[in-house]
Design a protein around this motif. Sequence first.
Motif, PDB file in Angstrom:
ATOM      1  N   SER A  76      -1.445  73.677  29.213  1.00 19.20           N
ATOM      2  CA  SER A  76      -0.813  72.493  29.795  1.00 19.20           C
ATOM      3  C   SER A  76       0.040  72.928  30.983  1.00 19.20           C
ATOM      4  N   PRO A  77       0.445  71.999  31.832  1.00 18.85           N
ATOM      5  CA  PRO A  77       1.337  72.373  32.954  1.00 18.85           C
ATOM      6  C   PRO A  77       2.594  73.100  32.477  1.00 18.85           C
ATOM      7  N   GLN A  78       3.173  72.655  31.358  1.00 20.13           N
ATOM      8  CA  GLN A  78       4.368  73.326  30.851  1.00 20.13           C
ATOM      9  C   GLN A  78       4.034  74.748  30.375  1.00 20.13           C
ATOM     10  N   GLU A  79       2.881  74.906  29.733  1.00 20.97           N
ATOM     11  CA  GLU A  79       2.483  76.238  29.260  1.00 20.97           C
ATOM     12  C   GLU A  79       2.196  77.163  30.443  1.00 20.97           C
ATOM     13  N   GLU A  80       1.598  76.630  31.496  1.00 16.36           N
ATOM     14  CA  GLU A  80       1.377  77.467  32.682  1.00 16.36           C
ATOM     15  C   GLU A  80       2.715  77.893  33.284  1.00 16.36           C
ATOM     16  N   LEU A  81       3.684  77.006  33.288  1.00 20.20           N
ATOM     17  CA  LEU A  81       5.013  77.349  33.785  1.00 20.20           C
ATOM     18  C   LEU A  81       5.656  78.418  32.896  1.00 20.20           C
TER      19      LEU A  81
END
Length: 505
Positions: free
Chosen positions: A249-254
């Motif tokens: 997810s975008p948060q996991e990529e961050l």
Amino acid sequence: MATKFLSPKLLNTLPSFTRFLNSASTAPIAAVSPLNFDEKPEPAAAEKQLTSLNEPTTTTTLDLYDHQKLFASVSTWKLVRSSATLGLASNERFVDFGMWVMNSRLMETSLVRDVILKTVKHTFFQHFCAGETTEEAADCVRRIHDGGFRGMLVYAVEHTGDNAGCDRNLEGFIRSVEFAKSLPASSVSFVIAKITAICPIGLLRKVSDLLRWQYKDPSFNLPWKLNTFPIFSDSSALYHTLQKPAPLSPQEELDLQLAHQRLLRLCRKCVQDNVTLTIDAEDTSIQPAIDYFTYSSAIMYNRDDKPTVYGTIQAYLKDARERLFTATKAAESLGIPMGFKLVRGAYMSSESKSASLLGYDSPIHNSIQETHACYNDCASFMLERIADGYDAVVLATHNVESGKLAASKACDLGIRKGNQKLEFAQLYGMSDALSFGLRNAGFQVSKYLPYGPVDMVMPYLLRRAEENRGLLSASSLDRVLMVNELMRRLKELQFACQVRDGISK
């Protein structure tokens, strides 16, 4: 006559090397053996070029049985305490009872918990750990350095679940590097870090799943993936990922980017302070992500024939040889020096249980003899590379035969004692006879020194107790030699008393 170093079967499995470097690219690369990056030699040629450590060599360098010489620098009180502690640690019933207590609800009662932690502190913690504070660890480093050893500093944190905890742990690792820099020159060989301490454990599992799926399907795109070396081989354990995982997810990529930035900050600090960093290995469910972090940072910071970042290879895994060979050859093609800590492994119980629950064969060799052979082959391969001017290795072993064979192999290859690219290592409080023997033979020897508050280091101690029962039982050589040395000192004391009494009469 040279023994077989690489079997034809092993050579035939190396097409996995075609997934070389950033596997977002699917361009085919010719299959190679670990002996020649440009072309694949015949198996017979490989046998001629490399000699396995399992074949007897001509040079014997270690004396591991002269207890008076080995323990000359050890006080009588420490010999008594060490012998007693190792005896208790090798008793499985005692270990089982201790682990039951540590995992029971008794630990929820503050008074009982305090008593137990104080007991542990003054027994097993004191024997296997360097101290609770940096000051205590510094005293330990100085003591072992006076005895001819170096320290591998291990700020013993691991398995963190959130970014705030990861940030705190990173600061602990940074302080560990600064601590190493403040100690006497050459007294610290490495600072050890665990990726599980600076990247949330759940994210490591998901990244490992994605990397495994990309190995199964090279067309599977991972947009966040950085340049790396080969992580898998055809014999790697892939059963943890049975279906296509969801993308990050975008948060996991961050979060992944933040974890990588933490590691790069630690690497920059190591370069700045001229301290070498070793990344510890863990179980196969998360090891792919750990290797990914390790190799991507090695590509950035390993320069000028001196590795700053070392990875860890666990020789009890069936794919250890292939992964070591392909990673070193990929690095060689880019002119990047690699460093590896070679160990047997410390997750045997959990690995076998996990594979069994999923209905798969264990990723660990089927016999201890196969593990020994794998360790010795990997050690031989790295020693040959050092002799040829490549890479560096830490031979972390408590196995006396492997220590003897590696020492003889190094001498036969003309690797000079004191060569900065070769280090032997044992856990603090373990295999002291082997450590002293290697030191007396002129080799660089390090002791693995975990430190931190007792309750923080407890997971390390419990894991050692659970996973290394065979290792602790194998400490019988140390115990026998310690008892023999204590008996010699007692007889010497008795004789001195008799002489004194005779003179007084």
